[in-house]
Motif scaffolding. Structure first.
Motif, PDB file in Angstrom:
ATOM      1  N   GLY A   1       0.628  -1.743  -0.243  1.00 29.46           N
ATOM      2  CA  GLY A   1      -0.114   0.335   0.043  1.00 29.46           C
ATOM      3  C   GLY A   1       0.716   0.987  -0.173  1.00 29.46           C
ATOM      4  N   GLY A   2       0.092   2.419  -0.159  1.00 29.61           N
ATOM      5  CA  GLY A   2       0.932   3.739  -0.113  1.00 29.61           C
ATOM      6  C   GLY A   2       1.394   3.889   1.000  1.00 29.61           C
ATOM      7  N   GLY A   3       3.108   4.137   1.128  1.00 30.90           N
ATOM      8  CA  GLY A   3       3.377   4.253   2.665  1.00 30.90           C
ATOM      9  C   GLY A   3       4.535   3.185   2.716  1.00 30.90           C
ATOM     10  N   GLN A   4       4.169   2.641   2.302  1.00 31.46           N
ATOM     11  CA  GLN A   4       4.322   0.856   2.517  1.00 31.46           C
ATOM     12  C   GLN A   4       5.609   0.799   1.955  1.00 31.46           C
ATOM     13  OE1 GLN A   4       1.703  -1.713   3.387  1.00 31.46           O
ATOM     14  NE2 GLN A   4       1.067  -1.515   5.371  1.00 31.46           N
ATOM     15  N   THR A   5       6.408  -0.335   2.329  1.00 34.16           N
ATOM     16  CA  THR A   5       7.373  -0.979   1.156  1.00 34.16           C
ATOM     17  C   THR A   5       7.743  -2.360   1.202  1.00 34.16           C
ATOM     18  OG1 THR A   5       9.018  -1.504   3.007  1.00 34.16           O
ATOM     19  CG2 THR A   5       9.067   0.614   2.302  1.00 34.16           C
ATOM     20  N   ARG A   6       7.805  -3.227   0.095  1.00 36.33           N
ATOM     21  CA  ARG A   6       7.688  -4.731  -0.267  1.00 36.33           C
ATOM     22  C   ARG A   6       8.117  -5.389   1.476  1.00 36.33           C
ATOM     23  NH1 ARG A   6      13.281  -3.073  -2.021  1.00 36.33           N
ATOM     24  NH2 ARG A   6      14.672  -4.683  -1.239  1.00 36.33           N
ATOM     25  N   HIS A   7       8.524  -4.892   2.118  1.00 37.86           N
ATOM     26  CA  HIS A   7       8.801  -5.552   3.257  1.00 37.86           C
ATOM     27  C   HIS A   7       7.278  -5.915   4.266  1.00 37.86           C
ATOM     28  CE1 HIS A   7      13.202  -5.658   3.008  1.00 37.86           C
ATOM     29  NE2 HIS A   7      12.738  -4.128   2.410  1.00 37.86           N
ATOM     30  N   SER A   8       6.793  -5.500   3.920  1.00 41.21           N
ATOM     31  CA  SER A   8       5.880  -5.632   4.594  1.00 41.21           C
ATOM     32  C   SER A   8       4.688  -6.924   4.313  1.00 41.21           C
ATOM     33  CB  SER A   8       4.199  -4.357   4.485  1.00 41.21           C
ATOM     34  OG  SER A   8       3.808  -4.431   2.946  1.00 41.21           O
ATOM     35  N   TRP A   9       5.177  -7.331   3.201  1.00 40.75           N
ATOM     36  CA  TRP A   9       4.630  -8.538   2.762  1.00 40.75           C
ATOM     37  C   TRP A   9       6.022  -9.916   2.896  1.00 40.75           C
ATOM     38  CZ3 TRP A   9      -0.461  -9.064   1.231  1.00 40.75           C
ATOM     39  CH2 TRP A   9      -0.892  -8.246   0.848  1.00 40.75           C
ATOM     40  N   ASP A  10       6.982  -9.612   4.082  1.00 41.62           N
ATOM     41  CA  ASP A  10       7.854 -10.659   3.665  1.00 41.62           C
ATOM     42  C   ASP A  10       7.395 -12.103   4.414  1.00 41.62           C
ATOM     43  OD1 ASP A  10       9.874  -8.826   2.516  1.00 41.62           O
ATOM     44  OD2 ASP A  10      10.781  -9.004   4.922  1.00 41.62           O
ATOM     45  N   ARG A  11       6.789 -12.222   5.866  1.00 42.15           N
ATOM     46  CA  ARG A  11       5.892 -13.184   6.389  1.00 42.15           C
ATOM     47  C   ARG A  11       4.976 -13.581   5.266  1.00 42.15           C
ATOM     48  NH1 ARG A  11       2.975 -12.194  11.139  1.00 42.15           N
ATOM     49  NH2 ARG A  11       2.038 -10.444  10.338  1.00 42.15           N
ATOM     50  N   SER A  12       4.743 -12.995   4.813  1.00 42.30           N
ATOM     51  CA  SER A  12       2.882 -13.852   3.557  1.00 42.30           C
ATOM     52  C   SER A  12       4.686 -14.560   2.149  1.00 42.30           C
ATOM     53  CB  SER A  12       2.837 -12.550   3.012  1.00 42.30           C
ATOM     54  OG  SER A  12       1.361 -12.060   3.807  1.00 42.30           O
ATOM     55  N   ALA A  13       4.982 -13.950   1.904  1.00 42.57           N
ATOM     56  CA  ALA A  13       5.643 -13.790   0.677  1.00 42.57           C
ATOM     57  C   ALA A  13       7.149 -15.332   0.986  1.00 42.57           C
ATOM     58  CB  ALA A  13       6.557 -13.184   0.294  1.00 42.57           C
ATOM     59  N   SER A  14       7.093 -15.379   2.102  1.00 41.72           N
ATOM     60  CA  SER A  14       7.605 -16.743   2.783  1.00 41.72           C
ATOM     61  C   SER A  14       7.033 -17.536   2.831  1.00 41.72           C
ATOM     62  CB  SER A  14       8.437 -16.135   4.052  1.00 41.72           C
ATOM     63  OG  SER A  14       9.315 -17.313   5.064  1.00 41.72           O
ATOM     64  N   ALA A  15       5.814 -17.701   3.151  1.00 47.43           N
ATOM     65  CA  ALA A  15       4.597 -18.356   3.687  1.00 47.43           C
ATOM     66  C   ALA A  15       4.519 -19.885   1.750  1.00 47.43           C
ATOM     67  CB  ALA A  15       3.310 -18.501   4.599  1.00 47.43           C
ATOM     68  N   LEU A  16       4.246 -18.040   1.126  1.00 49.35           N
ATOM     69  CA  LEU A  16       3.655 -18.705   0.138  1.00 49.35           C
ATOM     70  C   LEU A  16       4.900 -19.125  -1.250  1.00 49.35           C
ATOM     71  CD1 LEU A  16       1.652 -15.072  -1.023  1.00 49.35           C
ATOM     72  CD2 LEU A  16       0.547 -17.992  -0.840  1.00 49.35           C
ATOM     73  N   ALA A  17       6.188 -19.187  -0.442  1.00 50.25           N
ATOM     74  CA  ALA A  17       7.112 -19.469  -1.340  1.00 50.25           C
ATOM     75  C   ALA A  17       7.191 -20.818  -0.824  1.00 50.25           C
ATOM     76  CB  ALA A  17       8.701 -19.126  -1.143  1.00 50.25           C
ATOM     77  N   ALA A  18       7.203 -21.712   0.699  1.00 48.82           N
ATOM     78  CA  ALA A  18       7.467 -22.542   1.321  1.00 48.82           C
ATOM     79  C   ALA A  18       6.234 -23.576   0.455  1.00 48.82           C
ATOM     80  CB  ALA A  18       6.478 -22.722   2.600  1.00 48.82           C
ATOM     81  N   ARG A  19       5.013 -22.833  -0.146  1.00 46.16           N
ATOM     82  CA  ARG A  19       3.864 -23.692  -1.003  1.00 46.16           C
ATOM     83  C   ARG A  19       4.784 -24.365  -2.553  1.00 46.16           C
ATOM     84  NH1 ARG A  19      -1.906 -22.979   0.306  1.00 46.16           N
ATOM     85  NH2 ARG A  19      -2.035 -23.951  -1.831  1.00 46.16           N
ATOM     86  N   GLY A  20       6.094 -23.894  -3.248  1.00 46.80           N
ATOM     87  CA  GLY A  20       6.293 -24.187  -4.110  1.00 46.80           C
ATOM     88  C   GLY A  20       6.114 -22.936  -5.264  1.00 46.80           C
ATOM     89  N   ARG A  21       5.988 -22.499  -4.147  1.00 47.44           N
ATOM     90  CA  ARG A  21       5.427 -20.774  -5.522  1.00 47.44           C
ATOM     91  C   ARG A  21       6.312 -19.727  -5.452  1.00 47.44           C
ATOM     92  NH1 ARG A  21       0.407 -20.219  -8.412  1.00 47.44           N
ATOM     93  NH2 ARG A  21      -1.066 -21.215  -6.008  1.00 47.44           N
ATOM     94  N   ASP A  22       7.128 -19.084  -7.255  1.00 44.08           N
ATOM     95  CA  ASP A  22       8.011 -18.170  -7.121  1.00 44.08           C
ATOM     96  C   ASP A  22       7.337 -17.190  -6.310  1.00 44.08           C
ATOM     97  OD1 ASP A  22       9.640 -19.441  -8.457  1.00 44.08           O
ATOM     98  OD2 ASP A  22       9.833 -19.454 -10.295  1.00 44.08           O
ATOM     99  N   VAL A  23       7.794 -16.321  -5.886  1.00 40.82           N
ATOM    100  CA  VAL A  23       6.789 -14.915  -5.492  1.00 40.82           C
ATOM    101  C   VAL A  23       7.833 -13.394  -5.617  1.00 40.82           C
ATOM    102  CG1 VAL A  23       6.128 -14.204  -3.180  1.00 40.82           C
ATOM    103  CG2 VAL A  23       5.929 -16.209  -3.219  1.00 40.82           C
ATOM    104  N   TYR A  24       7.168 -12.175  -5.780  1.00 41.83           N
ATOM    105  CA  TYR A  24       8.422 -11.521  -6.062  1.00 41.83           C
ATOM    106  C   TYR A  24       7.108 -10.045  -5.054  1.00 41.83           C
ATOM    107  CZ  TYR A  24       9.663 -13.483 -10.172  1.00 41.83           C
ATOM    108  OH  TYR A  24       9.644 -14.055 -11.486  1.00 41.83           O
ATOM    109  N   THR A  25       8.350  -9.462  -4.710  1.00 46.73           N
ATOM    110  CA  THR A  25       7.653  -8.365  -4.138  1.00 46.73           C
ATOM    111  C   THR A  25       8.601  -7.547  -4.200  1.00 46.73           C
ATOM    112  OG1 THR A  25       9.445  -8.500  -1.611  1.00 46.73           O
ATOM    113  CG2 THR A  25       7.323  -9.880  -1.454  1.00 46.73           C
ATOM    114  N   ILE A  26       7.412  -5.709  -4.703  1.00 51.98           N
ATOM    115  CA  ILE A  26       8.198  -4.505  -5.186  1.00 51.98           C
ATOM    116  C   ILE A  26       7.876  -3.889  -4.329  1.00 51.98           C
ATOM    117  CG2 ILE A  26       7.990  -3.713  -7.461  1.00 51.98           C
ATOM    118  CD1 ILE A  26       8.383  -6.172  -7.977  1.00 51.98           C
TER     119      ILE A  26
END
Length: 286
Positions: free
Chosen positions: A38-63
């Motif tokens: 969201g506005g005023g945030q950074t990609r790191h707001s998604w770190d936990r979600s991205a790691s969990a999705l990667a554990a499911r065998g996904r390529d994950v991008y945070t921008i």
């Protein structure tokens, strides 16, 4: 959580440098997932979600969106929705595969316009506390939170106090080091949000210029891919009425309510949010 560590990357779009992280799953044939903050945030707001999705065998991008985090600030001050959509389309073209777009707030608006206005860009769409008809009071409260601290903070404690004042339902962090992902220490000894002040100051109607219901409604009517709307049950930005209108625009959309969360859904109740995303991905077998 995944043992996969994120790999930083940079994509150039003319003078604009877009920074991100990628979690690479081995031999994944599933659609990649792209998470937009969201506005005023950074990609790191998604770190936990991205790691969990990667554990499911996904390529994950945070921008990091333009003007945020480690991405370039727009030299011309262009933070209109067309600029964000153009950046996202360029990123997707560079990656070469249509992703599942998961966007919160501004990231969700950008994802909605990209998917609705440019068919084939995305495999699926997840909008996190984003609808076409938002509550003006909630948008104004976001703007006040951002503009009240343009002059920075004397200490990280002041940063933590400001975040807690905006979101009193979230526990105040005991370790303040995590805040350094969202603020930077400048030469004057003060801490500043890690985004370009022009993003919020360029127009007296910021950030409302990103929530034009005519444009968003037109984009929503064109959405023909699997769609999930995730609402924070305590959000002052998205109401039940707003969700109902959204379902009229996108009749095939699924809806998940994270009852204990406010506008910052993933940060407020990441476990329930993650379960809603998992259910959606499993349902459509991306």
């Amino acid at each position: 959580m995944s043992d996969i560590l994120p790999e930083p990357f940079v994509i150039d779009r003319g003078s604009m440098r877009i920074a991100g992280d990628r979690w690479v799953a081995q031999a994944s044939s599933k659609a990649p997932i792209m998470l937009l903050h969201g506005g005023g945030q950074t990609r790191h707001s998604w770190d936990r979600s991205a790691s969990a999705l990667a554990a499911r065998g996904r390529d994950v991008y945070t921008i990091d969106l333009r003007g945020h985090g480690d991405s370039s600030w727009a030299a011309d001050g262009d933070y209109g929705i067309d600029a964000f959509v153009g950046d996202l389309r360029h990123i997707i073209e560079t990656i070469g595969r249509a992703p599942v777009l998961i966007g919160a707030s501004l990231g969700g608006i950008t994802s909605l316009c990209t998917a609705g206005e440019h068919s084939g860009t995305a495999a699926a769409l997840v909008m996190v506390d984003v609808v076409v008809h938002v509550e003006p009071e909630g948008i104004d409260r976001i703007k006040a939170f951002m503009t009240d601290h343009i002059d920075g903070f004397a200490t990280l404690d002041e940063v933590a106090d400001a975040v807690t004042d905006y979101n009193p339902g979230r526990e105040r962090p005991r370790n303040l080091d995590g805040l350094k992902k969202n603020v930077r220490l400048h030469d004057d000894g003060r801490w500043y949000w890690h985004w370009d002040p022009q993003f919020i100051m360029a127009s007296g109607n910021e950030p409302r210029r990103h929530t034009d219901p005519e444009r968003l409604g037109a984009a929503a009517r064109q959405i023909d891919i699997p769609t999930l709307i995730v609402r924070g049950g305590q959000s002052d930005v998205v109401s039940e009425a707003g969700v109902a209108k959204m379902r009229d625009l996108v009749p095939h959309a699924d809806v998940a309510d994270v009852s204990a969360a406010g506008h910052m859904v993933a940060g407020d109740d990441n476990q329930v949010f993650a379960a809603a995303i998992d259910d959606f991905l499993d349902k459509y077998e991306f």
